[in-house]
Design an enzyme around this catalytic site. Sequence first.
Site, short mmCIF file in Angstrom:
data_model
loop_
_atom_site.label_atom_id
_atom_site.label_comp_id
_atom_site.label_asym_id
_atom_site.label_seq_id
_atom_site.Cartn_x
_atom_site.Cartn_y
_atom_site.Cartn_z
N LYS A 115 0.42 -0.85 0.67
CA LYS A 115 -0.06 -0.09 0.09
C LYS A 115 1.20 1.56 0.24
CE LYS A 115 -3.36 1.90 3.06
NZ LYS A 115 -4.40 2.26 4.21
N SER A 157 -10.17 -0.49 7.07
CA SER A 157 -9.32 -0.23 5.97
C SER A 157 -8.17 -1.94 5.67
CB SER A 157 -8.13 1.24 5.91
OG SER A 157 -8.89 1.97 5.84
N SER A 194 -9.48 2.19 2.83
CA SER A 194 -8.78 2.20 2.81
C SER A 194 -7.87 2.20 1.41
CB SER A 194 -8.12 3.61 3.60
OG SER A 194 -7.06 2.76 3.91
N1 GLN Z 1 -12.76 4.32 6.67
C1 GLN Z 1 -11.71 4.44 8.36
C2 GLN Z 1 -11.63 6.43 8.11
O1 GLN Z 1 -11.66 6.62 7.48
C3 GLN Z 1 -10.73 3.68 8.47
C4 GLN Z 1 -10.04 4.09 7.55
C5 GLN Z 1 -8.68 3.08 8.11
O2 GLN Z 1 -8.44 2.21 8.29
N2 GLN Z 1 -7.28 2.94 7.66
O3 GLN Z 1 -11.41 6.26 9.57
#
Ligand code: GLN
Length: 494
Positions: free
Chosen positions: A87, A186, A162
């Site tokens: 990532k 994420s 994400s």
């Molecule tokens: N969807 C969550 C956020 O927007 C989690 C994101 C993540 O785990 N990086 O913060």
Amino acid sequence: MNEETTHKIMDLTNLTLTELQTALQNGETTSTAVTEAMLERIVAIDNDIQSYLTLTDELALAQAQEADERRARGDDSPLLGIPLAVKDMICTEGVQTTAGSKILEGFVPPYDAFVVRKLREAGAVILGKTNTDEFAMGSSTENSAYVTTRNPWDLSRVPGGSSGGSAAAVAANLAYGALGTDTGGSVRQPAAFCGIVGLRPTYGRVSRWGVVAFASTLDQVGTFGRTVADCTAVFQTIAGHDPHDSTSLDVPVPDYEAALTGDIRGLRVGVPKEYFVEGIDAEVETAVRTAIDKLAELGAEIVEISLPHTEYALPVYYLIAPAEASSNLARYDGVRFGPRVAGVDMIDTVKKTRALFGPEVKRRIMLGTYALSAGYYDEYYGRALKARTLIKQDFLNTFDQVDVIVTPTTPTTAFKIGEIADDPLQMYLQDIFTLSVNLSASCGISVPCGFDSQGLPIGLQLIGNSLQEATILNAAYAYEQAANWTGAMAEQPL
Ligand code: GLN
């Protein structure tokens, strides 16, 4: 080699990571051959999916050649020669790392993150850097400043986020495994949307050194695989203590792969009543309940439990994560990292440079700054910390009664690109089942548990107490072997 394996070898990119391990060990293929095959497939279909932001093809081929040489010298490290994706939140020496943001466009880290170093030492081949919501803030990759990744099951839908680029790459056979980051879900949410396995380890189990910081008390690197064993193999390599990260836990790393026995007789599995409430898609609920029956068939003892502070998880997370983000992101001032947009003086330069942040990141910085500001700190941030302790206590109490908690990973299956992009609250609701794991320093995994009527994958979440990764990995493995969705999941249309 039986006929089936012979047939599969013909399309090397179809192999799971563990099948590839065996093929490499038996000399049936080489790392160079599989890396070339993967790169060819990426060139052929990633235009449609957009899982990679940067392809490190030359580097990958050089690493593959080195891996083949190491193997010829008798090296048999588990990940030797296996092509993986990383990532773009994770620093890679000499390879652009953007965090999905224009504010880091062109930023080339001078060092590898601890996890990347571990992969390189193990001889893994790094194919490239995958797309992410900007600074990992989002649940769809639509907040990436570069591209929106598409779900390989249905190109009109999001892959989740994400870490959507990593999940889509693994699901579409564009990598044998991948790294993601999980601050609120994420890794698990995109794994669920893409029909693969995603593990969020316990906070401190994996070093965050060299990982772009979003919310420092919640961030953790996680792993993706098409199967539980694949996900475990990557995790086994990156887990462990790192003196560079003061929150890294100095505790021994168990043999997670050996823990995958498939025997879960007597395992106490808790089903929290607060997780099967209004808003959850009926088909998701049915699939998860069927999976729970399967766990019972396998000898697990199913217990109804209560996590009474569940309703606070979402508001608590959306105060704490933005508060920490507003502090972490203060460093992007155009002086030290990435591009600088010159203004008339220093303040103007900082302002113009910080205008490179996208709308969601700006929203979080504003929310976080507000929650931390004098006069509001106690009312918002302080109260959120107290509620976090209550949520954590819920989990600790529950883990006195059960070994594993089982829930859906997400309330729905993959949604359409654009469907909720303009509605931050709907987007935040995506995280409702995953956030508490991060807030409570537990660990969690998402494993495929079927499809909805539109043919979209559904994920089952298994949650374990702090450092009990072996328990949830084995429970997921037992379920995976018994329910056998892996074959169907491999049939994604691309
Ligand atoms: N969807 C969550 C956020 O927007 C989690 C994101 C993540 O785990 N990086 O913060």
